[in-house]
Design a protein around this motif. Structure first.
Motif, short mmCIF file in Angstrom:
data_model
loop_
_atom_site.label_atom_id
_atom_site.label_comp_id
_atom_site.label_asym_id
_atom_site.label_seq_id
_atom_site.Cartn_x
_atom_site.Cartn_y
_atom_site.Cartn_z
N SER A 187 51.58 39.19 32.19
CA SER A 187 51.49 39.16 33.86
C SER A 187 52.76 39.82 34.71
N ASP A 188 53.62 39.52 34.60
CA ASP A 188 54.64 39.33 35.13
C ASP A 188 54.90 41.53 35.43
N ASP A 189 54.96 41.58 34.33
CA ASP A 189 54.98 43.19 33.88
C ASP A 189 53.77 43.90 34.01
N GLU A 190 52.72 43.17 34.22
CA GLU A 190 51.66 43.68 34.17
C GLU A 190 51.42 44.71 33.19
N CYS A 191 51.55 43.95 32.01
CA CYS A 191 51.64 45.09 30.29
C CYS A 191 51.10 44.17 29.66
N TRP A 192 50.80 45.13 28.87
CA TRP A 192 50.37 44.88 27.29
C TRP A 192 50.93 45.18 26.72
N ASN A 193 51.63 44.54 25.39
CA ASN A 193 52.04 44.81 23.99
C ASN A 193 51.45 46.03 23.26
N LEU A 194 50.30 46.11 23.81
CA LEU A 194 49.53 47.46 22.92
C LEU A 194 50.12 48.54 23.43
N LYS A 195 50.23 49.36 22.43
CA LYS A 195 50.55 50.71 22.14
C LYS A 195 49.68 51.98 22.97
N ASP A 196 50.76 52.68 24.12
CA ASP A 196 50.13 54.10 24.41
C ASP A 196 49.48 55.56 23.53
N LYS A 197 48.77 55.69 23.08
CA LYS A 197 48.27 56.56 21.66
C LYS A 197 48.70 57.49 21.84
N GLY A 229 45.91 51.53 31.43
CA GLY A 229 46.26 52.18 29.96
C GLY A 229 45.63 52.34 29.53
N VAL A 230 45.08 50.65 28.52
CA VAL A 230 44.19 50.42 28.06
C VAL A 230 42.65 50.80 28.06
N VAL A 231 42.36 50.36 29.20
CA VAL A 231 41.23 51.39 29.94
C VAL A 231 41.18 53.18 29.29
N TRP A 232 42.29 53.13 29.62
CA TRP A 232 42.48 54.88 29.32
C TRP A 232 42.09 55.18 27.31
N ASP A 233 43.16 54.08 27.12
CA ASP A 233 43.49 54.80 25.18
C ASP A 233 42.34 54.16 25.08
N TYR A 234 41.66 52.84 24.88
CA TYR A 234 40.82 52.01 24.50
C TYR A 234 39.40 51.20 24.98
N TRP A 235 39.06 52.15 25.82
CA TRP A 235 37.26 52.28 26.76
C TRP A 235 37.12 53.16 26.35
N TYR A 236 35.92 53.47 27.07
CA TYR A 236 35.24 54.83 26.62
C TYR A 236 35.61 55.25 28.06
N ASP A 237 35.46 57.05 27.63
CA ASP A 237 35.34 58.21 28.78
C ASP A 237 35.15 57.52 29.98
N LEU A 238 36.36 57.78 31.21
CA LEU A 238 34.98 57.65 32.59
C LEU A 238 36.04 58.25 33.22
#
Length: 153
Positions: free
Chosen positions: A105-115, A125-134
């Protein structure tokens, strides 16, 4: 009103198809519980009726009949996207954590990687890469909802 409720249900059916594609790509665990939430949304006619009435009231004087209907249809789709994240965002974050991902929450990022580049992802980025198209503006709102929903998990 039935036309608008049918529009919501058709839109949600399209989301189900996109989620199924995401499950094939990323695994079922990431999206665990999303279909139950979608089913709740499909059956929440009172919520959608109230929303459509509010949209008509807010925009009734701004648009002619045909363009008003098109505008309300577009706004309704955006509202479905936002409402889904309102109801599923916390669970989505919990699913990611169960899969071993962490949110800083300090860096406001996940350790989930950008594709594309392998870097850690923000909620956007999570919504961009791992959610449906918006659309971009909807994605921004949905990612803000996601970030708000995961606070404290």
């Amino acid at each position: 009103m039935k036309e608008k409720l049918d529009l919501v249900k058709n839109y949600l059916n399209g989301i189900k198809e996109e989620i199924n594609d995401l499950i094939e790509e990323n695994g079922e665990e990431m999206y665990s519980g999303v279909f139950e939430v979608i089913n709740e949304l499909e059956n929440d006619e009172e919520h959608w009726t109230e929303l459509v009435n509010d949209l008509k009231e807010d925009y009734d004087d701004d648009y002619e009949d045909e363009s008003e209907s098109d505008f309300i249809n577009m706004m309704l789709g955006d509202c479905v996207d936002r409402e889904l994240m309102e109801r599923f965002g916390k669970q989505f974050g919990e699913n990611l954590i169960k899969l071993g991902y962490k949110y800083d929450s300090d860096d406001e990022c996940w350790n989930l990687k950008d594709k594309r580049n392998g870097e850690d992802l923000t909620c956007y980025g999570v919504v961009w890469d791992y959610w449906y198209d918006l659309d971009t503006c909807v994605r921004e709102g949905v990612s803000e909802i996601f970030e708000r929903e995961i606070e404290g998990i």
